[in-house]
Write a protein that holds these residues in place. Sequence first.
Motif, PDB file in Angstrom:
ATOM      1  N   UNK A 157       0.797  -1.222   0.000  1.00 34.57           N
ATOM      2  CA  UNK A 157       0.000   0.000   0.000  1.00 34.57           C
ATOM      3  C   UNK A 157       0.826   1.266   0.000  1.00 34.57           C
ATOM      4  N   UNK A 158       2.118   1.146   0.110  1.00 32.06           N
ATOM      5  CA  UNK A 158       2.947   2.355   0.085  1.00 32.06           C
ATOM      6  C   UNK A 158       4.015   2.259  -0.987  1.00 32.06           C
ATOM      7  N   UNK A 159       3.774   1.459  -1.996  1.00 33.12           N
ATOM      8  CA  UNK A 159       4.767   1.241  -3.033  1.00 33.12           C
ATOM      9  C   UNK A 159       4.093   1.332  -4.390  1.00 33.12           C
ATOM     10  N   UNK A 160       4.752   2.008  -5.315  1.00 30.35           N
ATOM     11  CA  UNK A 160       4.232   2.084  -6.670  1.00 30.35           C
ATOM     12  C   UNK A 160       3.305   3.267  -6.873  1.00 30.35           C
ATOM     13  N   UNK A 194      -2.815   5.280   2.038  1.00 32.30           N
ATOM     14  CA  UNK A 194      -1.938   5.046   0.890  1.00 32.30           C
ATOM     15  C   UNK A 194      -0.821   6.074   0.765  1.00 32.30           C
ATOM     16  N   UNK A 195      -0.882   7.102   1.589  1.00 35.75           N
ATOM     17  CA  UNK A 195       0.131   8.134   1.469  1.00 35.75           C
ATOM     18  C   UNK A 195      -0.032   8.973   0.217  1.00 35.75           C
ATOM     19  N   UNK A 196      -1.273   9.269  -0.158  1.00 35.83           N
ATOM     20  CA  UNK A 196      -1.551  10.144  -1.293  1.00 35.83           C
ATOM     21  C   UNK A 196      -2.587  11.169  -0.839  1.00 35.83           C
ATOM     22  N   UNK A 197      -2.872  12.139  -1.687  1.00 34.72           N
ATOM     23  CA  UNK A 197      -3.820  13.171  -1.264  1.00 34.72           C
ATOM     24  C   UNK A 197      -5.264  12.714  -1.475  1.00 34.72           C
ATOM     25  N   UNK A 198      -6.151  13.381  -0.759  1.00 35.49           N
ATOM     26  CA  UNK A 198      -7.571  13.111  -0.891  1.00 35.49           C
ATOM     27  C   UNK A 198      -8.025  13.233  -2.347  1.00 35.49           C
ATOM     28  N   UNK A 199      -7.575  14.274  -2.999  1.00 35.97           N
ATOM     29  CA  UNK A 199      -8.013  14.512  -4.384  1.00 35.97           C
ATOM     30  C   UNK A 199      -7.563  13.391  -5.314  1.00 35.97           C
ATOM     31  N   UNK A 200      -6.326  12.972  -5.161  1.00 40.88           N
ATOM     32  CA  UNK A 200      -5.849  11.890  -6.016  1.00 40.88           C
ATOM     33  C   UNK A 200      -6.679  10.636  -5.794  1.00 40.88           C
ATOM     34  N   UNK A 201      -6.936  10.323  -4.525  1.00 35.93           N
ATOM     35  CA  UNK A 201      -7.762   9.154  -4.229  1.00 35.93           C
ATOM     36  C   UNK A 201      -9.121   9.293  -4.907  1.00 35.93           C
ATOM     37  N   UNK A 202      -9.725  10.436  -4.743  1.00 32.88           N
ATOM     38  CA  UNK A 202     -11.046  10.659  -5.325  1.00 32.88           C
ATOM     39  C   UNK A 202     -11.017  10.530  -6.841  1.00 32.88           C
ATOM     40  N   UNK A 203     -10.057  11.172  -7.457  1.00 32.90           N
ATOM     41  CA  UNK A 203      -9.947  11.126  -8.909  1.00 32.90           C
ATOM     42  C   UNK A 203      -9.855   9.694  -9.418  1.00 32.90           C
ATOM     43  N   UNK A 204      -8.997   8.928  -8.796  1.00 35.24           N
ATOM     44  CA  UNK A 204      -8.771   7.575  -9.298  1.00 35.24           C
ATOM     45  C   UNK A 204      -9.996   6.701  -9.088  1.00 35.24           C
ATOM     46  N   UNK A 205     -10.633   6.849  -7.945  1.00 31.50           N
ATOM     47  CA  UNK A 205     -11.817   6.031  -7.690  1.00 31.50           C
ATOM     48  C   UNK A 205     -12.948   6.420  -8.631  1.00 31.50           C
TER      49      UNK A 205
ATOM     50  N   UNK B 194      13.212   3.882   0.341  1.00 25.61           N
ATOM     51  CA  UNK B 194      12.286   5.011   0.366  1.00 25.61           C
ATOM     52  C   UNK B 194      11.134   4.873  -0.619  1.00 25.61           C
ATOM     53  N   UNK B 195      11.200   3.863  -1.464  1.00 26.20           N
ATOM     54  CA  UNK B 195      10.146   3.720  -2.463  1.00 26.20           C
ATOM     55  C   UNK B 195      10.234   4.779  -3.537  1.00 26.20           C
ATOM     56  N   UNK B 196      11.437   5.136  -3.953  1.00 29.52           N
ATOM     57  CA  UNK B 196      11.646   6.077  -5.050  1.00 29.52           C
ATOM     58  C   UNK B 196      12.664   5.455  -6.012  1.00 29.52           C
ATOM     59  N   UNK B 197      12.894   6.103  -7.148  1.00 27.93           N
ATOM     60  CA  UNK B 197      13.825   5.508  -8.102  1.00 27.93           C
ATOM     61  C   UNK B 197      15.270   5.875  -7.756  1.00 27.93           C
TER      62      UNK B 197
END
Lengths: 236, 236
Positions: A157-160, A194-205, B194-197
């Motif tokens: 959940x914190x990778x990729x 997931x370590x992402x922003x609310x907006x990104x989560x919303x957009x993707x869903x 760190x999960x970065x390149x």
Amino acid sequence: MLDKIPLKEAWTGLADCEQCAIRKSALFAGLRLEDFGTIHDPIVQTALCAGETLYHAGEHSPHLFTLRRGLIKLVRYLPDGSQRIVRLIRPTDVTGLETLLGKPYEHHAVAMQDSELCRLPADTVNRLSRENPTLHRELLNRWQQALAEADQWLTDLSTGAARQRIARLILRLTPSDSPPRCQLFSREEIGAILGITTETASRIIADLRRQGILEAIGPNRYQVDTAALANLSDGP
Amino acid sequence: MLDKIPLKEAWTGLADCEQCAIRKSALFAGLRLEDFGTIHDPIVQTALCAGETLYHAGEHSPHLFTLRRGLIKLVRYLPDGSQRIVRLIRPTDVTGLETLLGKPYEHHAVAMQDSELCRLPADTVNRLSRENPTLHRELLNRWQQALAEADQWLTDLSTGAARQRIARLILRLTPSDSPPRCQLFSREEIGAILGITTETASRIIADLRRQGILEAIGPNRYQVDTAALANLSDGP
DNA sequence: CGCGGAATTGAAAGACGTCAAACTGTGTGG
DNA sequence: CCACACAGTTTGACGTCTTTCAATTCCGCG
């Protein structure tokens, strides 16, 4: 969305431990009948409404908890004030193990759904663990399980990319019934997991819905195209 | 960079456990003299050169390890073949606790520096843990410590922008001596932590050098402006 | 029916990943 | 001793993803 049935009764329930619906998978699964008789400090059942806090990080209280129903998030606050959800506690899981070592809680524990739990006194568990090898081993198992889950949380959940993380989260939240359905959370909580922003989560869903991979069937409930998600989860 | 002193002797060292340089902070700190006499299955000391593998994920071997010198990474491979470093094992840390429960290793363990460790038979530790409450408690402590470290790893090193993660990693790797110096790893390993390149890691570190926040003093060794990094670590 | 919080969407800037090339230091063989 | 090969690092250019800030829509609830 929430059926609020606060349980006010704080009963001292020995008999109920023995009859407990989740007992076969609970921490106390290995206890013998006579062991229950030696529990003097009461085991209290409590209930939390969604949003309520079970305990705070740093708090010093000699109790651990078994979740009977609902969902609890373990949260850490970051220097900048935002939060990161570190783990989820599901029914039959135990949280607050650190109190067995006399340490303060490591996280904030907050109910994400209406929840019921049993509050176990650390002393009692420590003593029973000394006397009962099965319980003792079960405790170690729980500890190891929490560790394994933490590691998986990191790699899944914190990778990729954000899409992949969301795909993996939804898959993880979807029981393998058919048809596959899952209960999602607020976009903010998804972001904190997931370590992402609310907006990104919303957009993707929202995007997954447009693609038909998710189909809304209730408030934050979706029917899931698991194959498509599995495909997303390890490649773009 | 590497002083290769492979220790070939696999001695059955009871005496050396008692005299062990790291004994006061080791797993066996609480053992009584007479306990050592009951260890029949030998405790073997082994050495690894940087890059060598201690064990593989899924492998089933009844041994856990205490690190005496060096640095070990615990690694998980992702579906796409890349790796993610999940935790670091430092001297006096224990790894492979899962074998106490008869489970296979959860990670690949690979030496990042030349390392020396002691290999403890799971049976022996299990028995001693039953007989010696101090050791037993120490075991639980280690488990809890690993869990706390995993959670911190997530919130410190897998959260926020790449610059912040790198700043936090370097701070974490810098002992609080003065002048503050730290030993970094390959850019690829930093990325995997760190999960970065690799490139992003390289760019940022090169940038920190240009800013004078890092000053090279040897192969992957730097003198560190900790104040500047602390500043970076929780704001842009 | 309107209010308020959550979700969604838009636009622009910035961060990060990708691919490829140049550079560095180290060890090897001539 | 020097030239070369190799692996890791650094840098560049470019495209994509993500964040940021703001506006809008949606939905449950009073």
